[in-house]
Scaffold this active site. Structure first.
Site, PDB file in Angstrom:
ATOM      1  N   CYS A 248      24.034  41.126 -21.093  1.00 26.81           N
ATOM      2  CA  CYS A 248      25.327  41.433 -21.672  1.00 26.81           C
ATOM      3  C   CYS A 248      25.081  42.313 -22.891  1.00 26.81           C
ATOM      4  O   CYS A 248      24.178  42.063 -23.681  1.00 26.81           O
ATOM      5  CB  CYS A 248      26.005  40.129 -22.081  1.00 26.81           C
TER       6      CYS A 248
ATOM      7  N   CYS B 169      32.161  37.296 -22.571  1.00 31.82           N
ATOM      8  CA  CYS B 169      32.860  38.150 -23.544  1.00 31.82           C
ATOM      9  C   CYS B 169      33.421  39.434 -22.953  1.00 31.82           C
ATOM     10  O   CYS B 169      34.021  40.230 -23.668  1.00 31.82           O
ATOM     11  CB  CYS B 169      31.933  38.469 -24.713  1.00 31.82           C
TER      12      CYS B 169
ATOM     13  N   TYR C  35      -7.282   7.229   6.047  1.00 25.70           N
ATOM     14  CA  TYR C  35      -7.285   5.854   5.531  1.00 25.70           C
ATOM     15  C   TYR C  35      -6.863   4.921   6.663  1.00 25.70           C
ATOM     16  O   TYR C  35      -5.853   5.167   7.322  1.00 25.70           O
ATOM     17  CB  TYR C  35      -6.279   5.674   4.381  1.00 25.70           C
TER      18      TYR C  35
ATOM     19  N   CYS D 109      29.483  38.509 -28.383  1.00 23.12           N
ATOM     20  CA  CYS D 109      29.444  37.563 -27.276  1.00 23.12           C
ATOM     21  C   CYS D 109      29.126  36.162 -27.801  1.00 23.12           C
ATOM     22  O   CYS D 109      28.102  35.951 -28.442  1.00 23.12           O
ATOM     23  CB  CYS D 109      28.379  37.998 -26.269  1.00 23.12           C
TER      24      CYS D 109
ATOM     25  N   LYS E 249      10.920   3.604   1.061  1.00 23.09           N
ATOM     26  CA  LYS E 249      10.746   5.046   0.891  1.00 23.09           C
ATOM     27  C   LYS E 249      11.218   5.519  -0.482  1.00 23.09           C
ATOM     28  O   LYS E 249      12.179   4.987  -1.038  1.00 23.09           O
ATOM     29  CB  LYS E 249      11.544   5.797   1.974  1.00 23.09           C
TER      30      LYS E 249
ATOM     31  N   CYS F  14      30.416  40.902 -18.728  1.00 20.91           N
ATOM     32  CA  CYS F  14      29.931  39.591 -19.139  1.00 20.91           C
ATOM     33  C   CYS F  14      30.990  38.522 -18.910  1.00 20.91           C
ATOM     34  O   CYS F  14      32.130  38.686 -19.353  1.00 20.91           O
ATOM     35  CB  CYS F  14      29.540  39.641 -20.614  1.00 20.91           C
TER      36      CYS F  14
ATOM     37  N   LYS G  26       2.511   4.675   1.211  1.00 23.84           N
ATOM     38  CA  LYS G  26       2.781   5.183   2.551  1.00 23.84           C
ATOM     39  C   LYS G  26       2.395   6.649   2.587  1.00 23.84           C
ATOM     40  O   LYS G  26       3.090   7.506   2.040  1.00 23.84           O
ATOM     41  CB  LYS G  26       4.266   5.013   2.902  1.00 23.84           C
TER      42      LYS G  26
ATOM     43  N   ASP H  16       1.771  10.379   3.703  1.00 27.18           N
ATOM     44  CA  ASP H  16       2.570  11.303   4.493  1.00 27.18           C
ATOM     45  C   ASP H  16       1.625  12.127   5.357  1.00 27.18           C
ATOM     46  O   ASP H  16       1.315  13.269   5.061  1.00 27.18           O
ATOM     47  CB  ASP H  16       3.376  12.194   3.545  1.00 27.18           C
TER      48      ASP H  16
ATOM     49  N   GLU I 204       0.843  -1.199   0.000  1.00 25.78           N
ATOM     50  CA  GLU I 204       0.000   0.000   0.000  1.00 25.78           C
ATOM     51  C   GLU I 204       0.879   1.249   0.000  1.00 25.78           C
ATOM     52  O   GLU I 204       2.040   1.185   0.406  1.00 25.78           O
ATOM     53  CB  GLU I 204      -0.942  -0.016   1.212  1.00 25.78           C
TER      54      GLU I 204
HETATM   55  O1  D41 Z   1       0.430   4.998   5.141  1.00 22.82           O
HETATM   56  C1  D41 Z   1       1.108   4.933   6.180  1.00 22.82           C
HETATM   57  N1  D41 Z   1       1.759   6.005   6.599  1.00 22.82           N
HETATM   58  C2  D41 Z   1       1.240   3.648   6.939  1.00 22.82           C
HETATM   59  C3  D41 Z   1       1.850   3.676   8.201  1.00 22.82           C
HETATM   60  C4  D41 Z   1       0.766   2.432   6.429  1.00 22.82           C
HETATM   61  N2  D41 Z   1       0.159   2.384   5.220  1.00 22.82           N
HETATM   62  N3  D41 Z   1       0.902   1.306   7.139  1.00 22.82           N
HETATM   63  C5  D41 Z   1       1.509   1.317   8.362  1.00 22.82           C
HETATM   64  N4  D41 Z   1       1.608   0.155   9.037  1.00 22.82           N
HETATM   65  C6  D41 Z   1       2.190   0.129  10.233  1.00 22.82           C
HETATM   66  C7  D41 Z   1       2.291  -1.180  10.941  1.00 22.82           C
HETATM   67  C8  D41 Z   1       2.895  -2.210  10.041  1.00 22.82           C
HETATM   68  C9  D41 Z   1       3.099  -1.061  12.194  1.00 22.82           C
HETATM   69  C10 D41 Z   1       0.907  -1.608  11.300  1.00 22.82           C
HETATM   70  C11 D41 Z   1       1.999   2.506   8.948  1.00 22.82           C
HETATM   71  C12 D41 Z   1       2.601   2.413  10.222  1.00 22.82           C
HETATM   72  N5  D41 Z   1       2.689   1.224  10.821  1.00 22.82           N
HETATM   73  C13 D41 Z   1       3.154   3.544  10.960  1.00 22.82           C
HETATM   74  N6  D41 Z   1       2.868   4.812  10.792  1.00 22.82           N
HETATM   75  C14 D41 Z   1       3.579   5.522  11.654  1.00 22.82           C
HETATM   76  C15 D41 Z   1       4.329   4.702  12.403  1.00 22.82           C
HETATM   77  C16 D41 Z   1       4.058   3.443  11.982  1.00 22.82           C
END
Ligand code: D41
Length: 673
Positions: free
Chosen positions: A429, A414, A226, A435, A317, A411, A118, A120, A116
């Site tokens: 210039c 030149c 989510y 130039c 990441k 310049c 991650k 922010d 999935e």
């Molecule tokens: O989308 C996220 N930031 C995200 C964070 C995610 N999709 N899954 C996560 N799953 C976990 C575990 C595996 C520990 C259940 C997480 C985080 N942890 C997490 N977010 C911040 C610290 C840990």
């Protein structure tokens, strides 16, 4: 030993400072990547020297500090943190550890991961009892967070009561609260318009919103959430796979990320990673990577966790979009039109997936606004395919004795003078044809049809000549030999001959064309013709001072200065001289005395509307011939407005200012015809 102690103390001080900037001031000074690096370095040193660990070290309190005003909440089941990998090899290692621990025989080729994005945002816990949302808390340090129930209840996508049935008596849902990008932009725009504080990024906006004490404020923030896992579960059972649990949460009314997918092995993970990275800019929310979780809950339990990180999950990441580096130099690049652009030379830095070593600072104002200096530490940002930029200087890391960068007076290519008009961002210039940076453009202009007119000398050929240094200035065109041309790739005998003939033919020209061809800024075809007509010969123009130039129809102070600047450069005079030596010639004409003696001398006209039986250009020529001047806009200095049919705002303005208004007959009367 004391070296290490010192290093550790200085790292701690640095980290505490950035914590304060981040949490208290909401105004970060260094990118997250740098903060993470400091933290990891401290963790590494403390691990090597456990006797130096102190209770007040920032490593002893990972996560955010609960504010005094919000109520602290102890998580009944700690919220784990997540390990990171950046490179493919690290992911491979993670997978091998999993395979080994699970005693797979085949290297766990078939192991399934729930993958999935991650997000922010901010990790939160939602506690549902008998299907009712009873408490929401931030993750905090994983053990203790803050009660944010009042704010989370304002998030439209969080159910206050679970839908359907079959849910456990106690169900803790964990997930990420975030502010979608569009909402963030809109919120900031509104805040800026109202003169209120704006947020640097959606993540900070989400964090700031969740920690509001007044839920009315949080309600105005476009937050979303989510779900990504469950914590405490009592009085019920959940499916045996992570992916199924998320499906189940969805049926109970929680929102889950639509981009999630079950993938197989490292190859499947990498494919997902690449897919998401490609989609990244189009996603409506910020993400900083992807997360892989062993899909089978039974396997998750077998794997367990180690120092608060599950062995069954890892974050992969994306390369950081902001990084720190140092400025090794600031150069000025000269563009094709002579514009000088400051460019920062950086210690190469890997940011946003590429190594960046040069960044444009656009223009001198921008450079001064950001106050970038040689030796500075700067934040460099490269997001997606956007060109890298210097976000800002980390002033605290500025070395002593730096100097503000000044616009060069000459310049760098030149050595001609650099000029910058008042109120203009761009410095240029004045070298023009001389130039090298401007040569190709200047040469293209020189040979163009309405200038010297050399058919067959196209842009590609000119670029070739400039690149190999065989044409330094327009005079060199007349030094090209036919044999030399014919030897050129893709240029046969015949076209070489044609070109030579075209060059030869161009030698016979007019003074107006010649002046236009020189490419003096602000001297277009019409001005060149006026100059030629007014002075009649080149030596008079070369000698004319600005005052005399001003007598030329259509020449104002700005243009007069441009002409003088150009003719004051010795190398421009040299080129003019060489061109004539090489045979470029024209017929001198009688200088027109119109401006001095004509019946309209000293009068300024503006023309507007449709004139019966005469174009505006013809009317302009007529006025100029009789010694008058024609300008574009009506002012108190305008002597007459020559107005035809459908005269609009200019007529209104002339009437307002009391300027005389004439029709064509009136003009003819003035001239005496
Ligand atoms: O989308 C996220 N930031 C995200 C964070 C995610 N999709 N899954 C996560 N799953 C976990 C575990 C595996 C520990 C259940 C997480 C985080 N942890 C997490 N977010 C911040 C610290 C840990």
């Amino acid at each position: 030993m004391s070296e290490v102690r010192k290093k550790i103390e200085s790292l701690r001080e640095e980290i505490r400072y950035h914590n304060y900037r981040y949490h208290t001031l909401d105004d970060i000074e260094v990118p997250d990547a740098e903060y993470d690096r400091l933290m990891r370095e401290l963790q590494r040193l403390e691990k090597e020297h456990p006797e130096l660990v102190t209770p007040d070290s920032p490593t002893q309190r990972v996560g955010s500090e609960p504010s005094e005003a919000l109520v602290k909440v102890t998580h009944r089941m700690p919220m784990l943190s997540l390990g990171n990998v950046f490179a493919e090899e690290e992911l491979q290692e993670f997978h091998e550890r999993v395979a080994e621990k699970l005693e797979f025989e085949d290297g766990a080729q078939s192991l399934q991961y729930a993958a999935e994005p991650k997000l922010d945002g901010l990790a939160v816990s939602l506690m549902f009892e008998d299907g009712l949302l009873v408490r929401a808390a931030t993750r905090g340090d994983g053990t203790t967070g803050e009660d944010i129930t009042h704010n989370v209840r304002t998030i439209a996508s969080v159910p206050l009561r679970l839908l359907g049935d079959g849910y456990p008596v106690v169900l803790e849902v964990r997930g990420e609260v975030f502010m979608p990008r569009a909402g963030f932009e809109a919120f900031n725009k509104k805040a800026a318009a109202a003169g209120e504080k704006t947020f640097v990024n959606p993540r900070n906006a989400a964090a700031g919103s969740l920690r509001q004490l007044d839920p009315k404020l949080a309600a105005e923030r476009p937050l979303d959430m989510y779900a990504y896992s469950v914590g405490l579960v009592e009085g019920g059972v959940l499916p045996g796979h992570h992916s199924e649990i998320l499906d189940q949460l969805q049926t109970w009314g929680l929102k889950v990320c639509p981009e999630r997918r079950v993938v197989t092995g490292v190859a499947g993970c990498l494919e997902f990673y690449n897919d998401i990275q490609r989609k990244r800019d189009e996603l409506p929310y910020d993400i900083d990577g992807v997360v892989y979780k062993v899909d089978s809950i039974a396997m998750q339990q077998e794997l367990g966790f180690r120092s608060r990180e599950p062995r069954w999950a890892v974050a992969h990441k994306f390369p950081a979009e902001e990084e720190l580096t140092t400025v090794e130099g600031i150069d000025f690049q000269v563009g094709r039109t002579g514009a000088l652009t400051p460019v920062a030379r950086l210690a190469p830095v890997f940011v946003g997936g590429v190594t960046v070593s040069n960044v444009t600072l656009h223009n001198i104002d921008e450079l001064h606004r950001k106050d970038v200096r040689v030796g500075d530490t700067v934040i460099v940002r490269r997001a997606g395919d956007v060109i890298p930029e210097v976000v800002k200087v980390v002033k605290r890391r500025r070395p002593k004795k730096t100097v503000e960068v000044q616009l060069p007076t000459r310049c760098p290519v030149c050595d001609s003078h650099v000029v910058r008009e008042d109120g203009e961002a761009v410095a240029r210039c004045t070298g023009g044809l001389y130039c090298k940076a401007q040569r190709a453009e200047a040469l293209k202009h020189f040979v163009s049809r309405r200038a010297i007119d050399i058919d067959g000398l196209g842009a590609k050929l000119i670029q070739q000549f400039v690149d190999e240094d065989s044409i330094g200035n327009p005079a060199d065109i007349y030094r090209l030999e036919k044999d030399e041309l014919a030897e050129r790739e893709r240029m046969g005998e015949k076209s070489a001959e044609n070109l030579v003939n075209a060059i030869e033919a161009s030698k016979s020209t007019t003074l107006a064309r010649f002046l236009f061809a020189l490419g003096i800024r602000e001297v277009g075809e019409a001005t060149a013709a006026n100059l030629a007509g007014h002075f009649g010969n080149l030596p008079s123009i070369l000698e004319a001072d600005e005052e005399e130039l001003l007598k030329v129809p259509d020449v104002g102070p700005k243009v007069a200065k441009r002409i003088r600047d150009f003719l004051d450069e010795q190398h421009n005079l040299d080129v003019i001289d060489q061109l004539q030596q090489l045979g470029v010639h024209w017929q001198d004409v009688e200088p027109s005395q119109s401006a001095e003696d004509g019946p309209l001398a000293g009068k300024t006209f503006v023309i507007t509307g449709t004139l019966p039986g005469m174009t505006r250009d013809d009317a302009k020529a007529l006025i100029q011939k009789e010694g008058g001047k024609v300008t574009g806009s009506v002012s108190s200095k305008t002597s007459y407005l020559l107005a035809g049919e459908k005269a609009g705002s200019k007529l209104a303005k002339a009437e307002k200012l009391g300027v005389n208004v004439l029709d064509l007959d009136g003009l003819r009367q003035l001239i005496g015809t």
